[in-house]
Scaffold this active site. Structure first.
Site, PDB file in Angstrom:
ATOM      1  N   LYS A  40      38.790   5.352  35.051  1.00  0.00           N
ATOM      2  CA  LYS A  40      39.531   5.565  36.176  1.00  0.00           C
ATOM      3  C   LYS A  40      38.863   5.338  37.325  1.00  0.00           C
ATOM      4  CE  LYS A  40      38.518  10.549  35.897  1.00  0.00           C
ATOM      5  NZ  LYS A  40      38.741  12.027  35.354  1.00  0.00           N
ATOM      6  N   TYR A 264      22.541  13.915  65.750  1.00  0.00           N
ATOM      7  CA  TYR A 264      23.772  14.593  66.151  1.00  0.00           C
ATOM      8  C   TYR A 264      23.423  16.204  66.042  1.00  0.00           C
ATOM      9  CZ  TYR A 264      26.692  10.469  66.638  1.00  0.00           C
ATOM     10  OH  TYR A 264      27.043   8.959  66.878  1.00  0.00           O
TER      11      TYR A 264
HETATM   12  C1  LIG Z   1      37.966  12.348  34.615  1.00  0.00           C
HETATM   13  C2  LIG Z   1      38.328  12.817  33.208  1.00  0.00           C
HETATM   14  C3  LIG Z   1      37.548  12.729  32.038  1.00  0.00           C
HETATM   15  C4  LIG Z   1      36.006  12.336  32.388  1.00  0.00           C
HETATM   16  O1  LIG Z   1      35.234  13.461  32.872  1.00  0.00           O
HETATM   17  P1  LIG Z   1      33.707  13.113  33.039  1.00  0.00           P
HETATM   18  O2  LIG Z   1      33.428  14.827  33.611  1.00  0.00           O
HETATM   19  O3  LIG Z   1      33.676  12.220  34.106  1.00  0.00           O
HETATM   20  O4  LIG Z   1      33.145  12.704  31.688  1.00  0.00           O
HETATM   21  C5  LIG Z   1      38.190  13.138  30.757  1.00  0.00           C
HETATM   22  N1  LIG Z   1      39.382  13.590  30.670  1.00  0.00           N
HETATM   23  C6  LIG Z   1      39.900  13.892  31.837  1.00  0.00           C
HETATM   24  C7  LIG Z   1      41.466  14.222  31.610  1.00  0.00           C
HETATM   25  C8  LIG Z   1      39.854  13.561  32.896  1.00  0.00           C
HETATM   26  O5  LIG Z   1      40.581  13.497  34.094  1.00  0.00           O
END
Ligand SMILES: *Cc1c(COP(=O)(O)O)cnc(C)c1O
Length: 370
Positions: A40, A264
């Site tokens: 994702k 800054y």
């Molecule tokens: C993003 C996500 C994962 C992966 O999580 P990680 O901590 O990156 O391994 C798995 N399941 C769901 C539902 C997620 O949203």
């Protein structure tokens, strides 16, 4: 494309390391179980169109994205893979799920209705995952909807239920009591559904969940961040290979006298004469603006601490003890010596946040391109 000598910051992404990490996690799941890849948010900002095919070539056949469009983008690159979409369908996009052969994660009875309507129109069983909420209170069927499904199992008619899934809230804290509670709640719901004939393989764990013990593994792992090199264990040394390096270019090396301030807000005060290197990367590249003590650059085998606030385009490091530093050098800001996890800690955030922030302003170089 911009020539590399124009680059102010370079993000290198090692596809072989990501593939190795997936193989290691698949091995960790053990025989008879499968391992998916979560790609994702453009594979956590690292490039899903490069990473997903590399994993596919290594044998990965199940992928997860969050948005429909993320699925559409990688669909043609992964001909035989199942691509599941965490956010599930809406009235206005359910048809596209079907057209693009993307499988929704069903998060509510509302989404279930949308998808089963789609299936009855199509007159073929459409694949999906049913997501059961056991403790996130975010997505997934809550208890009352599961109870309802148990008395109205016809709601799943016409659907091809591939997995039942849930998601852990505290998998990065192995001792957190919620882990066990979620496991027990899931088993309770699973048994209730099985009793009325609704059953499927189970997907339970994300990256750190994979290291909670075999009770949690079930049938399909869903790691994301561990593929990209972050440590999924809370106490052990990192079993994953680092998959990225981030480098920035030194623009200037200068001396300041004390007392004198840097950056800054004049938030940093030199207490003795100091040499500083100014590096051409800042929060507009995704370097975390909240970084404080504990953020370093790695130069000539030594650690140079970040001093002063992170600017939009620039960082300043104390290089008083480092002789070999000069304008034009590329220095390591994330890599094997100063890891993604260390920078995340120095910025009070998680590695997921660091990776997904490293934007298009970082010049990308891929190793092991497929
Ligand atoms: C993003 C996500 C994962 C992966 O999580 P990680 O901590 O990156 O391994 C798995 N399941 C769901 C539902 C997620 O949203």
């Amino acid at each position: 494309m911009t020539p590399i000598h124009h680059a102010n910051a370079i993000l290198t992404i090692d596809l072989n390391a990501i593939v190795n990490n997936w193989l290691l996690l698949k091995d960790h799941m053990g025989s008879g179980r499968d391992c998916a890849a979560v790609v994702k948010a453009d594979a956590y900002g690292l490039g899903a169109t490069k990473i997903a095919p590399a994993l596919y070539n290594a044998g990965c056949r199940v992928f997860f994205v969050a948005h429909l469009d993320e699925g559409i983008k990688i669909r043609p690159l992964l001909p035989k893979a199942s691509i599941f979409v965490f956010n599930g369908p809406q009235q206005e996009d359910a048809t596209e799920f079907q057209i693009y052969n993307l499988f929704p994660v069903i998060n509510s009875l509302y989404q279930l209705e949308i998808w089963s309507k789609q299936a009855s129109q199509a007159n073929i069983p459409l694949p999906c995952i049913v997501h059961i909420d056991t403790g996130m209170s975010r997505l997934g069927l809550p208890e009352d909807e599961i109870t309802r499904l148990c008395v109205e199992p016809y709601r799943l008619n016409g659907l091809d239920l591939r997995f039942l899934m849930t998601h852990l809230a505290c998998s990065d804290e192995p001792e957190h009591p919620l882990n066990k509670i979620q496991l027990e709640r899931f088993k309770k719901f699973y048994t209730a559904l099985a009793a009325i004939g609704i059953s499927a393989p189970v997907s339970f764990v994300n990256s750190s969940g994979l290291f909670l013990g075999t009770d949690y593994l079930f049938d399909l792992g869903r790691p994301g961040i561990a593929l990209y090199g972050s440590n999924p264990t809370s106490m052990q040394s990192n079993p994953m290979k680092p998959a990225i390096t981030l480098q920035g270019k030194v623009l200037q090396v200068r001396k300041i006298d004390s007392p004198w301030s840097v950056g800054y807000g004049a938030s940093y005060h030199a207490v003795k004469p100091t040499r500083l290197a100014t590096v051409s990367i800042g929060y507009a590249n995704g370097y975390p603006r909240g970084s404080h003590t504990g953020a370093y650059a790695w130069i000539d085998h030594k650690r140079a601490p970040l001093v002063g606030r992170v600017s939009m385009d620039l960082l300043t490091f104390d290089v008083t003890k480092i002789k070999k530093v000069q304008p034009g050098m590329m220095i390591e800001l994330i890599g094997t010596h100063h890891t993604l996890d260390q920078l995340a800690q120095a910025a009070d955030t998680v590695s997921h946040d660091i990776l997904t922030s490293l934007g298009p302003r970082c010049y990308r170089v891929y190793y092991g391109e497929v």
